[in-house]
Design a protein around this motif. Sequence first.
Motif, mmCIF file in Angstrom:
data_model
loop_
_atom_site.group_PDB
_atom_site.id
_atom_site.type_symbol
_atom_site.label_atom_id
_atom_site.label_comp_id
_atom_site.label_asym_id
_atom_site.label_seq_id
_atom_site.Cartn_x
_atom_site.Cartn_y
_atom_site.Cartn_z
ATOM 1 N N LYS A 135 43.896 -47.883 -85.842
ATOM 2 C CA LYS A 135 42.563 -48.471 -85.830
ATOM 3 C C LYS A 135 41.478 -47.447 -85.504
ATOM 4 O O LYS A 135 40.358 -47.543 -86.001
ATOM 5 N N GLN A 136 41.795 -46.507 -84.631
ATOM 6 C CA GLN A 136 40.789 -45.545 -84.214
ATOM 7 C C GLN A 136 40.247 -44.775 -85.419
ATOM 8 O O GLN A 136 40.987 -44.402 -86.304
ATOM 9 N N TRP A 137 38.949 -44.579 -85.437
ATOM 10 C CA TRP A 137 38.245 -43.856 -86.492
ATOM 11 C C TRP A 137 38.298 -44.587 -87.846
ATOM 12 O O TRP A 137 38.108 -43.996 -88.887
ATOM 13 N N ARG A 138 38.514 -45.895 -87.809
ATOM 14 C CA ARG A 138 38.629 -46.644 -89.056
ATOM 15 C C ARG A 138 37.314 -46.680 -89.820
ATOM 16 O O ARG A 138 37.314 -46.806 -91.045
ATOM 17 N N ASN A 139 36.182 -46.579 -89.109
ATOM 18 C CA ASN A 139 34.899 -46.642 -89.802
ATOM 19 C C ASN A 139 34.680 -45.429 -90.696
ATOM 20 O O ASN A 139 34.297 -45.565 -91.864
ATOM 21 N N THR A 159 40.017 -55.405 -72.713
ATOM 22 C CA THR A 159 40.424 -54.597 -71.555
ATOM 23 C C THR A 159 39.634 -53.300 -71.440
ATOM 24 O O THR A 159 39.888 -52.504 -70.543
ATOM 25 N N GLY A 160 38.702 -53.067 -72.364
ATOM 26 C CA GLY A 160 37.835 -51.905 -72.272
ATOM 27 C C GLY A 160 38.229 -50.716 -73.119
ATOM 28 O O GLY A 160 37.540 -49.686 -73.104
ATOM 29 N N ALA A 161 39.325 -50.810 -73.857
ATOM 30 C CA ALA A 161 39.714 -49.699 -74.731
ATOM 31 C C ALA A 161 38.736 -49.594 -75.893
ATOM 32 O O ALA A 161 38.438 -50.589 -76.557
ATOM 33 N N VAL A 162 38.224 -48.393 -76.136
ATOM 34 C CA VAL A 162 37.301 -48.173 -77.245
ATOM 35 C C VAL A 162 38.128 -48.033 -78.517
ATOM 36 O O VAL A 162 38.885 -47.076 -78.683
ATOM 37 N N VAL A 163 37.981 -48.982 -79.427
ATOM 38 C CA VAL A 163 38.755 -48.988 -80.669
ATOM 39 C C VAL A 163 38.121 -48.068 -81.690
ATOM 40 O O VAL A 163 38.796 -47.293 -82.362
ATOM 41 N N ASP A 164 36.809 -48.136 -81.824
ATOM 42 C CA ASP A 164 36.136 -47.296 -82.808
ATOM 43 C C ASP A 164 34.681 -47.121 -82.424
ATOM 44 O O ASP A 164 34.094 -47.949 -81.708
ATOM 45 N N ALA A 176 39.515 -44.273 -78.455
ATOM 46 C CA ALA A 176 40.637 -44.038 -77.548
ATOM 47 C C ALA A 176 40.206 -43.823 -76.100
ATOM 48 O O ALA A 176 41.059 -43.730 -75.212
ATOM 49 N N MET A 177 38.898 -43.707 -75.835
ATOM 50 C CA MET A 177 38.455 -43.703 -74.441
ATOM 51 C C MET A 177 38.597 -45.104 -73.845
ATOM 52 O O MET A 177 38.731 -46.087 -74.567
ATOM 53 N N GLN A 178 38.550 -45.171 -72.530
ATOM 54 C CA GLN A 178 38.647 -46.440 -71.822
ATOM 55 C C GLN A 178 37.375 -46.658 -71.019
ATOM 56 O O GLN A 178 37.005 -45.807 -70.202
ATOM 57 N N ILE A 179 36.694 -47.778 -71.257
ATOM 58 C CA ILE A 179 35.517 -48.113 -70.458
ATOM 59 C C ILE A 179 35.988 -48.714 -69.142
ATOM 60 O O ILE A 179 36.647 -49.753 -69.118
ATOM 61 N N VAL A 180 35.658 -48.066 -68.055
ATOM 62 C CA VAL A 180 36.109 -48.487 -66.731
ATOM 63 C C VAL A 180 35.052 -49.330 -66.031
ATOM 64 O O VAL A 180 35.360 -50.301 -65.338
#
Length: 650
Positions: A421-425, A554-559, A574-578
């Motif tokens: 999914k990451q970088w799908r755009n 859960t805060g995971a950045v998908v794209d 793939a970063m995580q928003i805390v």
Amino acid sequence: MPQPASQVQTETAICGHMGAMKSSDRRCLCGIALCGVFTLFARTAHADARVATLEVDATDAALHIVHVRQTLPLPPGSVALVFPKWLPGEHGPTGPINDVVNLRVRAAGKDVPWVRDSGDAYTLRLQLPEGTSTVDVAFDAVTGVGGRGAPSPANASTQLMILKWNTMLLYPQGAQPSGYRVAASVRLPAGWAWATTLTATQTSPSRLRFAPTSLETLIDSPLLAGVHTRSWDLSPAGGPSHTLFAAGESERALDLPPQTLQAYKQLVKEAGALFGARPYSRYVFLLALSNHVPHGGLEHHESSDNRVFEDTWNDDAKRLFRSGLLPHELVHSWNGKHRRPEGLVTADFQQAYDTRLLWVYEGLTSYLGEVLTARAGLRTAEQARETLALTAAGMDAQTGRQWRSLADTATSAPVLGHAVKQWRNVRRGLDYYPEGVLLWLEVDGIIRSSTSGTKSLDDFCKAFFGTVAGKPSVLPYNREQLLNALSLVAAYDWDAYFKAKVDNIVPAAALSALDAVGWKQTFTAEPTTVFRAVEASTKEINLSFSLGLFATDTGAVVDVLPRSPAALARVAPAMQIVAVNGRRYTPERLRAAVEETSKRGWVEVLVEDAEHFSTRRVFWRQGPRVPQLIRQPNKPDLLSLILAPQAAKD
């Protein structure tokens, strides 16, 4: 592929059970006891030695392992056995060969060693001894899969299973699937009911047997079974038979709302009105309601394999989110199964596909599925417009379209389907599905406008797809034949149109399609019903039209969209928003922070990237933005005509 053998079965071949099967309006079509002790590897002679036998013991399916025994009629000498690799509808080499374990081969009373072909892992080579007339093959299929990606997802739980025959057999290399005949049997866990379009010839306490059929038809006929099942008759007046068979993780999962049942019945009628002739003798919707099998759908000539959340019928958002699944798969019986791009018609299941025309196979099916979803009442007209707005805005925002054509997403389908999914755009995914909706919406608008409303895409569907009735068949086509058929409905330079929209780089997707049917896109701060349903069902927060990112609950950045506020703040997939604005992350706090940007002017996020933490300030002043459609002034409202029911209602 050559035309499959006709499948003419009685109603009792559709489903069976070992106990009472509940239904909203009737009992199951048949009741059959399947219990007792079964010795899978006992030899079963068949009257016709030329027919292969396939015995499947699925009593351990809940443990994600199925036991298989085959007897193949083969002479002595060198032979290659192959595992199905390229499956119709899956558009890639998705056969789960890694899940075949404990493989043993015997012939003429001897163990036969085998060697895997160094150039193709799906091919096993053997030297059969003198005196060989049949070969016995035994193996286990672990996880019982057929989906994309790794690791492979299970197709079974403790309560239900989807049996995909292609994951549980080998066949001789070079055998023609339409002529190679197989007599299949299966043992299910005690008490499980089942449904398939295969003809059941014997149902004993030990196993369920099916009439010999072609390998092509067998693989085209999945079986759904489970503890909790119900069946509904959707048949229109005058036939043919249409059945909805559902298996769920619980009895509550099978509480089909009356209005949804009525919409499914109307769907069958609307499909008949759209295409005219039906390319099947009857049709069975197989529907698994589970959180433990991969979700989605796969088309077959006379059935479809559909999987949704366990609580889809109990949850308004999930029911709306998945409302287009059954219409999409039903359309495939015409577009994809009966009429199929010639590059997807191969000699057997080992030949690679030419997927260049998936913008027709899947793109047109996506459009017609959306149309039928609205016409049947599974979505309101307003919800259909909200869905279209979200699709149009999403495709228009795809930055990957600036370097990659829609045609390339279709040609790349065998590998693109495995992308993360990451970088799908920026990568572009399987965009021939959603952008196909816009493409064929515009075609429909052009036909209606250029013929002063006397013709529509419905007329093309009847002429191009409604060419046979009563039994499955395959009629291949190429791009030139497609364009010629469109020209017979409306005189237009269709070749130039598709070159411009499909083959070329198209920086913007939505405006011309919406304009062609009298609407245009705008944005609002208030989420629409469909927007909320998609977020709730996918557990993703869609901020692509404001901050420029997707995040999970859960805060995971998908794209992250390139050049968006989030990208400029150096937030990446793939970063995580805390944390959000100094407080621990929750979806509600992130949404609230976006709403406050009209006053504050930014959102501050604490992100984690591979155990490193940093604070990023994302500048944005316009608050939430959700796509909607509004009417184009001084243009006819063709969209409402397209979505309007065409079949009489009960």
